[in-house]
Design a protein around this motif. Sequence first.
Motif, PDB file in Angstrom:
ATOM      1  N   MET A 184       7.100   9.187  -6.279  1.00 42.54           N
ATOM      2  CA  MET A 184       6.440   8.868  -5.016  1.00 42.54           C
ATOM      3  C   MET A 184       5.113   9.618  -4.937  1.00 42.54           C
ATOM      4  O   MET A 184       4.115   9.106  -4.463  1.00 42.54           O
ATOM      5  CB  MET A 184       7.289   9.299  -3.815  1.00 42.54           C
ATOM      6  N   GLU A 185       5.125  10.859  -5.409  1.00 39.48           N
ATOM      7  CA  GLU A 185       3.927  11.694  -5.283  1.00 39.48           C
ATOM      8  C   GLU A 185       2.789  11.272  -6.199  1.00 39.48           C
ATOM      9  O   GLU A 185       1.632  11.496  -5.870  1.00 39.48           O
ATOM     10  CB  GLU A 185       4.290  13.163  -5.539  1.00 39.48           C
ATOM     11  N   ILE A 186       3.127  10.687  -7.364  1.00 42.01           N
ATOM     12  CA  ILE A 186       2.024  10.337  -8.252  1.00 42.01           C
ATOM     13  C   ILE A 186       1.599   8.874  -8.120  1.00 42.01           C
ATOM     14  O   ILE A 186       0.694   8.433  -8.811  1.00 42.01           O
ATOM     15  CB  ILE A 186       2.306  10.667  -9.742  1.00 42.01           C
ATOM     16  N   ALA A 187       2.239   8.117  -7.216  1.00 41.34           N
ATOM     17  CA  ALA A 187       1.872   6.706  -7.066  1.00 41.34           C
ATOM     18  C   ALA A 187       0.548   6.561  -6.314  1.00 41.34           C
ATOM     19  O   ALA A 187       0.316   7.235  -5.314  1.00 41.34           O
ATOM     20  CB  ALA A 187       2.978   5.960  -6.333  1.00 41.34           C
ATOM     21  N   HIS A 188      -0.323   5.687  -6.815  1.00 43.01           N
ATOM     22  CA  HIS A 188      -1.588   5.401  -6.144  1.00 43.01           C
ATOM     23  C   HIS A 188      -1.526   4.107  -5.342  1.00 43.01           C
ATOM     24  O   HIS A 188      -2.314   3.891  -4.433  1.00 43.01           O
ATOM     25  CB  HIS A 188      -2.725   5.298  -7.165  1.00 43.01           C
ATOM     26  N   ILE A 189      -0.606   3.233  -5.744  1.00 39.49           N
ATOM     27  CA  ILE A 189      -0.446   1.957  -5.050  1.00 39.49           C
ATOM     28  C   ILE A 189       1.052   1.676  -4.918  1.00 39.49           C
ATOM     29  O   ILE A 189       1.791   1.763  -5.902  1.00 39.49           O
ATOM     30  CB  ILE A 189      -1.117   0.801  -5.830  1.00 39.49           C
ATOM     31  N   PHE A 190       1.504   1.381  -3.690  1.00 35.95           N
ATOM     32  CA  PHE A 190       2.903   0.994  -3.489  1.00 35.95           C
ATOM     33  C   PHE A 190       2.981  -0.522  -3.396  1.00 35.95           C
ATOM     34  O   PHE A 190       2.233  -1.135  -2.635  1.00 35.95           O
ATOM     35  CB  PHE A 190       3.456   1.613  -2.204  1.00 35.95           C
ATOM     36  N   VAL A 191       3.883  -1.081  -4.177  1.00 39.50           N
ATOM     37  CA  VAL A 191       4.071  -2.529  -4.126  1.00 39.50           C
ATOM     38  C   VAL A 191       5.502  -2.827  -3.686  1.00 39.50           C
ATOM     39  O   VAL A 191       6.453  -2.304  -4.273  1.00 39.50           O
ATOM     40  CB  VAL A 191       3.809  -3.177  -5.509  1.00 39.50           C
ATOM     41  N   VAL A 192       5.631  -3.608  -2.623  1.00 41.01           N
ATOM     42  CA  VAL A 192       6.947  -4.151  -2.309  1.00 41.01           C
ATOM     43  C   VAL A 192       7.069  -5.419  -3.144  1.00 41.01           C
ATOM     44  O   VAL A 192       6.392  -6.413  -2.889  1.00 41.01           O
ATOM     45  CB  VAL A 192       7.111  -4.442  -0.807  1.00 41.01           C
ATOM     46  N   SER A 193       7.888  -5.323  -4.190  1.00 41.58           N
ATOM     47  CA  SER A 193       8.010  -6.426  -5.134  1.00 41.58           C
ATOM     48  C   SER A 193       9.007  -7.461  -4.598  1.00 41.58           C
ATOM     49  O   SER A 193       9.717  -7.200  -3.626  1.00 41.58           O
ATOM     50  CB  SER A 193       8.476  -5.884  -6.491  1.00 41.58           C
ATOM     51  N   LYS A 194       9.030  -8.617  -5.234  1.00 40.70           N
ATOM     52  CA  LYS A 194       9.921  -9.711  -4.825  1.00 40.70           C
ATOM     53  C   LYS A 194       9.753 -10.003  -3.330  1.00 40.70           C
ATOM     54  O   LYS A 194      10.744 -10.176  -2.596  1.00 40.70           O
ATOM     55  CB  LYS A 194      11.388  -9.374  -5.122  1.00 40.70           C
ATOM     56  N   ALA A 195       8.510 -10.014  -2.884  1.00 41.96           N
ATOM     57  CA  ALA A 195       8.215 -10.123  -1.453  1.00 41.96           C
ATOM     58  C   ALA A 195       8.602 -11.487  -0.885  1.00 41.96           C
ATOM     59  O   ALA A 195       8.501 -11.704   0.326  1.00 41.96           O
ATOM     60  CB  ALA A 195       6.743  -9.827  -1.192  1.00 41.96           C
ATOM     61  N   ASP A 196       9.041 -12.403  -1.739  1.00 39.59           N
ATOM     62  CA  ASP A 196       9.574 -13.679  -1.246  1.00 39.59           C
ATOM     63  C   ASP A 196      10.984 -13.515  -0.690  1.00 39.59           C
ATOM     64  O   ASP A 196      11.508 -14.409  -0.026  1.00 39.59           O
ATOM     65  CB  ASP A 196       9.560 -14.716  -2.383  1.00 39.59           C
ATOM     66  N   LEU A 197      11.608 -12.377  -0.964  1.00 39.23           N
ATOM     67  CA  LEU A 197      12.980 -12.134  -0.490  1.00 39.23           C
ATOM     68  C   LEU A 197      12.967 -11.565   0.929  1.00 39.23           C
ATOM     69  O   LEU A 197      11.988 -10.965   1.359  1.00 39.23           O
ATOM     70  CB  LEU A 197      13.705 -11.157  -1.428  1.00 39.23           C
TER      71      LEU A 197
END
Length: 313
Positions: A184-197
Motif C-alpha cells: 500500500m505504501e509504495i503504490a503510486h496508482i490504485f486501480v479497482v480492477s474488474k470494475a464491471d463487477l
Amino acid sequence: VIEAGLIDGLRRAESRALARALTLIEEGGEAARTLLAGLPGAESDGPHVIGITGPPGAGKSSLVEALGLEMVRRGQAVAVLAVDPSSPFTGGAILGDRVRMTRLASSPGCFVRSMATRGALGGLASAAADALDVFAAAGFPIVMVETVGVGQDEVDVMHVADTVILALPPGLGDDVQAAKAGIMEIAHIFVVSKADLPGADQAVAHLRAMVELAPESPWRPPVLAVSAQEEKGLRELLEALTDHGKLLQLEGRRDAVRRVRAERRIRRAVEDLAWRKLCSEQPEAVGTEVEAVSRRHRDPYTAAGDLLRLLDS
Ligand SMILES: Nc1nc2c(ncn2[C@@H]2O[C@H](COP(=O)(O)OP(=O)(O)OP(=O)(O)O)[C@@H](O)[C@H]2O)c(=O)[nH]1
Ligand SMILES: [Mg+2]
C-alpha cells in the motif's frame, strides 16, 4: 560463456535473443554475470518501468495485457515480465498458462515473459532488476513487471518499478488490508480492477478515503476504476501513468530513484558474493560459527564480524 551474437541480438530486440538472455538471468550464476557485464551502457534514460501488483487473481495479467494493447495502438513497443515467487517448483509450463497475454505477446515489437525463480543466490528482486537491464539494452520504452502482492519478496520486486500500480478487485471491503501494508505504501496508482463487477464504486470510495489520510505529498495516488474485460478506464490509467512519469523527470527525481536502486543492487551483490566466497573458501569457519550461534554461545553479529575479517586475508 555466452553465445556470440547474443548481445547484438539484444540490441536489435530480437525475441530469441531476449528469451535466451532472460533464461540466463533466471538461472543466475556465471553466464548471467558475463551477460550483464557485456550489456551496452545506457544511451537513454531507460524504460519507464511500471510495476503491477495485487492479490492473487486480482486481474493483474488482464490489466497488463489490456494496457499493453492500448500502448501498442499508440505505437509503443512494450515488454512484460511476470515474476512469480509463489511457485518455485512448477517451472515454466504452469506459469506459462497463468500468463495469458497471447494477444499482447503476438503484437509486433512486444515481448512477454514469465520468470519463476533464480537458481543462484540473489533472489527474485535481483533477477527482476537484472532482467530490466536486458530490456533496457533492447531499447524498450516501456516495461511492465507483474507480481502477486503477498509477501516481502514481492514488495522487493516492486522496488525495481518507477511507477507501481496496486490492483484490487471489488468486494475486498475492509480486507484491503489483506494487501500487504508495505505494498500500500509504495503504490503510486490504485486501480479497482474488474470494475464491471458489483461493488466497484464502494471499493473506489473506500480507497479514496484511505488515500486522503496519507500525508501531503507532491504525488497523491489516484484511485481509478478499470475493467480490462470491457476495456474501460484504460485511458485514465494511461494518463495517470504519463503524469507520474513526468513527475519523475522533474527535479532529478529519476536520478535519485536510480541511485537508491543501484545502491540496493550493489548491497545485495556484496552480501551474496561475500557469503559465497566465505562458504567456498572458509567452510570450516562458517560451520563453526553456525554451530556457536545455534547454541547461543555467540551472537550472529560477532560471528559475522569475525567471518568478514577472514575475507580480508
Ligand atoms: N469480470 C471481470 N473479470 C476479470 C477482469 N479482468 C480479469 N478478470 C478475470 O479474473 C481472473 C483472473 O484474472 P488474471 O488477469 O489472470 O488475474 P491475475 O491477478 O493476473 O492472477 P494471478 O497472476 O494468478 O494472481 C480471470 O478469470 C479473468 O478472466 C475484468 O476486468 N472483469
Ligand atoms: Mg497474473
